[in-house]
Design an enzyme around this catalytic site. Structure first.
Site, short mmCIF file in Angstrom:
data_model
loop_
_atom_site.label_atom_id
_atom_site.label_comp_id
_atom_site.label_asym_id
_atom_site.label_seq_id
_atom_site.Cartn_x
_atom_site.Cartn_y
_atom_site.Cartn_z
N ASP A 1 -46.81 91.00 -77.90
CA ASP A 1 -47.66 90.24 -78.82
C ASP A 1 -47.15 88.83 -79.05
O ASP A 1 -45.97 88.51 -78.82
CB ASP A 1 -47.80 90.97 -80.16
CG ASP A 1 -46.45 91.28 -80.81
OD1 ASP A 1 -45.46 91.54 -80.07
OD2 ASP A 1 -46.37 91.27 -82.05
N GLU B 1 -44.86 93.92 -82.11
CA GLU B 1 -43.46 93.85 -82.52
C GLU B 1 -43.32 92.94 -83.75
O GLU B 1 -42.46 93.15 -84.59
CB GLU B 1 -42.59 93.31 -81.38
CG GLU B 1 -41.09 93.44 -81.63
CD GLU B 1 -40.51 92.38 -82.54
OE1 GLU B 1 -39.55 92.70 -83.30
OE2 GLU B 1 -41.00 91.24 -82.54
N GLU B 2 -44.18 91.93 -83.84
CA GLU B 2 -44.11 91.00 -84.97
C GLU B 2 -44.70 91.60 -86.25
O GLU B 2 -44.68 90.97 -87.30
CB GLU B 2 -44.86 89.70 -84.62
CG GLU B 2 -44.29 88.93 -83.43
CD GLU B 2 -42.89 88.37 -83.68
OE1 GLU B 2 -42.41 88.46 -84.83
OE2 GLU B 2 -42.29 87.84 -82.73
N HIS C 1 -40.10 81.20 -83.16
CA HIS C 1 -41.13 81.18 -84.20
C HIS C 1 -41.50 79.76 -84.64
O HIS C 1 -41.95 79.56 -85.78
CB HIS C 1 -40.72 82.02 -85.42
CG HIS C 1 -40.73 83.49 -85.17
ND1 HIS C 1 -41.16 84.42 -86.09
CD2 HIS C 1 -40.37 84.22 -84.08
CE1 HIS C 1 -41.06 85.63 -85.59
NE2 HIS C 1 -40.57 85.54 -84.36
#
Length: 427
Positions: free
Chosen positions: A98, A164-165, A398
Site C-alpha cells: 500500500d 501495512e500503513e 512518509h
C-alpha cells in the site's frame, strides 16, 4: 526465552551453511525488470485496502511463473505458494503493497500524480515509504526462485500484504487480518523474513537488530470539552484550545521526566488537532489525535496509564473535562535471536561482511510484528540512500521528498533468495 547478544553471536560463530549460490546471470537478468516494476507501481499507487490494481499485477505475475496463487486475502492481499522438488521447511517472504496519502514533490519520470479520497479529503497518493520497492523485489525473487524448483527444499510462501500503513477507520486490514485468516497456516510457516528499504541507510548496505527492532505503535484520541464564548470575552467560557496546548506540553513530561530512556526509546506525538470554526469564537470542543511509540511493554503500559491520569487532571485544572482513548496498533517487531544468529552469515555473504551493520532500534513501527508474534522472524533494513548523501538531508520516509537509489534493489533480491536456500539447509 529471549536470547542475549552474546548468545546470538555464539550462534553466528558456530553455525555453518552450505554455500549454495544461484548463478549471477539470474540476478543480472531480473534487475532491470525489478526496477521497471517499481516504476510502474510507483506511478500507480493505491491506498490501504484499495490496492486492487497492484494486487492484480502481482497475481498475474505469480501465475505466469506457475506459482499457486490466492487473492483477496485480508481484502486485497495476494499469497503465492511455490513447492520445491525436495522435502523441507516452509519459508515465508513478505512484502507490503500500500501507499500513503502524500503528494509527491520529486521530479521523476515516474512521479506519482494520483489523487484519491482519504478520510473525506482529496489527497495526493505516493509510495512514500518504499512499499513499491518491497513489492517489486519480491516479484523478482519469485521470478528467480521459480526457475530453481529442483534445488528448493520445502515450500516458499510469498506474502504480498495490504494495508501495512493501517486500514481505514472502521475497517480491518493488514498483517493482523492476514494472520486471523490463517495466512501462516496450511502449510504452517517455520520462519518468515521481511525487509524494509531505508532512505537514510547507504545504498547496498543491510542493517539488522536482534530482539526488539521496531517500536509498538498505538493511536490515541483526546477529546477536550470546554465552554463556548466570544473570542473577545474568554472569561465567559472555558477554552478547549488552551487546555489542549497544556495537555500537549504535559504529555511530553511523561517521556522526558518519567520514562527511563536508558532502557529503550519512547515517543508521544500529537499529529492532528481540530477545534473551532471562526477566528472570533472560542469553541466548545477540541480533539487531538496522535501516536505512542515504545520498545518495551512495561514502558508502554506505564505511558498509557499516565496519559489517562494526566489528560483528565490538566483539563480539570483549567475548568474543562477531557477523555483519552488509546487503541493498540502494531506490536514491537521482534527478531528471533536464534534465527538472526543462524542467518546473519547469509546476509554477510550476500552483501559483503563490511556492508552489514548492527543497527539501533527504530521508533517507527511495522505490522510485520503480527507475523513475528506467530512464527520465528527476521526483519532487516536495505539501504536506499545514494552514496555520498548526508543522511540529515536525505528525504525521510512518509514525506513528499522520499527518494531511493535503485541500484541497491538487487541486493534485496539476492538476500531473500539466499535466505531461502540457506534456511532450507538448517536443522
Amino acid at each position: 526465552m529471549k536470547k542475549t547478544l552474546a548468545a546470538i553471536f555464539l550462534c553466528v560463530g558456530t553455525f555453518t551453511q552450505a554455500q549454495m549460490q544461484l548463478p549471477i546471470s539470474d540476478y543480472e537478468k531480473i534487475e532491470s525488470q525489478v526496477i521497471a516494476w517499481r516504476h510502474d507501481i510507483h506511478q500507480n499507487p493505491e491506498l490501504s485496502n484499495q490496492e486492487f490494481k497492484t494486487a492484480a499485477k502481482i497475481a498475474d505475475h505469480l501465475k505466469s511463473l506457475g506459482i499457486e496463487v490466492t487473492t483477496g486475502v485480508a481484502k486485497t492481499g495476494v499469497v503465492g505458494i511455490l513447492k520445491g522438488d525436495l522435502p523441507g521447511k516452509v519459508v515465508a517472504l513478505r512484502a507490503d503493497i500500500d501507499a500513503l496519502p502524500v503528494t509527491e514533490r520529486n521530479d521523476l519520470s515516474f512521479k506519482s500524480t494520483v489523487k484519491a479520497t482519504f478520510m473525506g479529503e482529496k489527497v495526493g497518493v505516493m509510495h512514500a515509504c518504499g512499499h513499491d520497492t518491497h513489492t517489486a523485489i519480491l516479484m523478482g525473487v519469485a521470478s528467480v526462485l521459480s526457475k530453481h524448483k529442483d534445488k528448493i527444499k520445502g515450500t516458499i510462501k510469498f506474502i504480498f500484504q495490504p494495508a501495512e500503513e493501517g486500514a481505514p477507520p472502521g475497517e480491518e486490514g493488514g498483517a493482523s487480518l492476514m494472520v486471523k485468516e490463517g495466512v501462516l497456516e496450511n502449510p504452517s510457516v517455520d520462519a518468515i523474513f521481511g525487509l524494509h528499504i531505508n532512505s537514510v541507510l547507504p545504498v547496498g548496505m543491510i542493517g539488522y537488530k536482534p530482539l526488539g527492532a521496531m517500536a509498538a505503535s498505538d493511536r490515541f484520541v483526546i477529546k477536550v470539552q470546554g465552554k463556548q464564548t466570544h473570542g473577545s470575552q474568554p472569561w465567559g467560557g472555558v477554552d478547549p484550545i488552551l487546555i489542549s496546548a497544556k495537555i500537549i506540553d504535559g504529555l511530553q513530561t511523561i517521556i522526558s521526566r518519567e520514562s527511563d530512556l536508558t532502557n529503550e526509546a519512547a515517543v508521544i506525538t500529537v499529529g492532528k488537532i481540530t477545534a473551532g470554526v471562526r477566528f472570533n469564537i472560542i469553541p466548545e470542543t477540541a480533539e487531538m489525535v496522535g501516536t505512542i511509540r515504545t520498545l518495551d511493554y512495561k514502558m508502554r503500559d506505564h505511558i498509557g496509564k499516565r496519559m489517562k491520569e494526566m489528560v483528565s487532571a490538566i483539563a480539570a485544572a483549567y475548568g474543562g473535562t477531557a477523555t483519552v482513548d488509546i487503541v493498540n496498533g502494531a506490536a514491537i517487531t521482534y527478531n528471533d535471536a536464534n534465527l538472526v544468529g543462524q542467518m546473519l552469515p547469509t546476509l554477510q555473504k550476500t552483501a559483503g561482511k563490511e556492508q552489514v551493520m548492527l543497527m539501533k532500534a527504530i521508533t517507527g513501527a511495522e505490522d510485520f510484528s503480527f507475523f513475528a508474534a506467530k512464527a520465528p522472524s527476521f526483519f532487516f533494513n536495505l539501504g536506499g540512500m545514494p552514496k555520498g548523501t548526508d543522511p540529515r538531508k536525505a528525504g525521510p520516509h512518509h514525506t513528499p521528498d522520499f527518494y531511493l537509489d535503485e541500484s541497491g534493489f538487487i541486493v534485496g533480491v539476492k538476500a531473500f533468495c539466499q535466505l531461502v536456500f540457506d534456511y532450507g539447509k538448517t536443522k
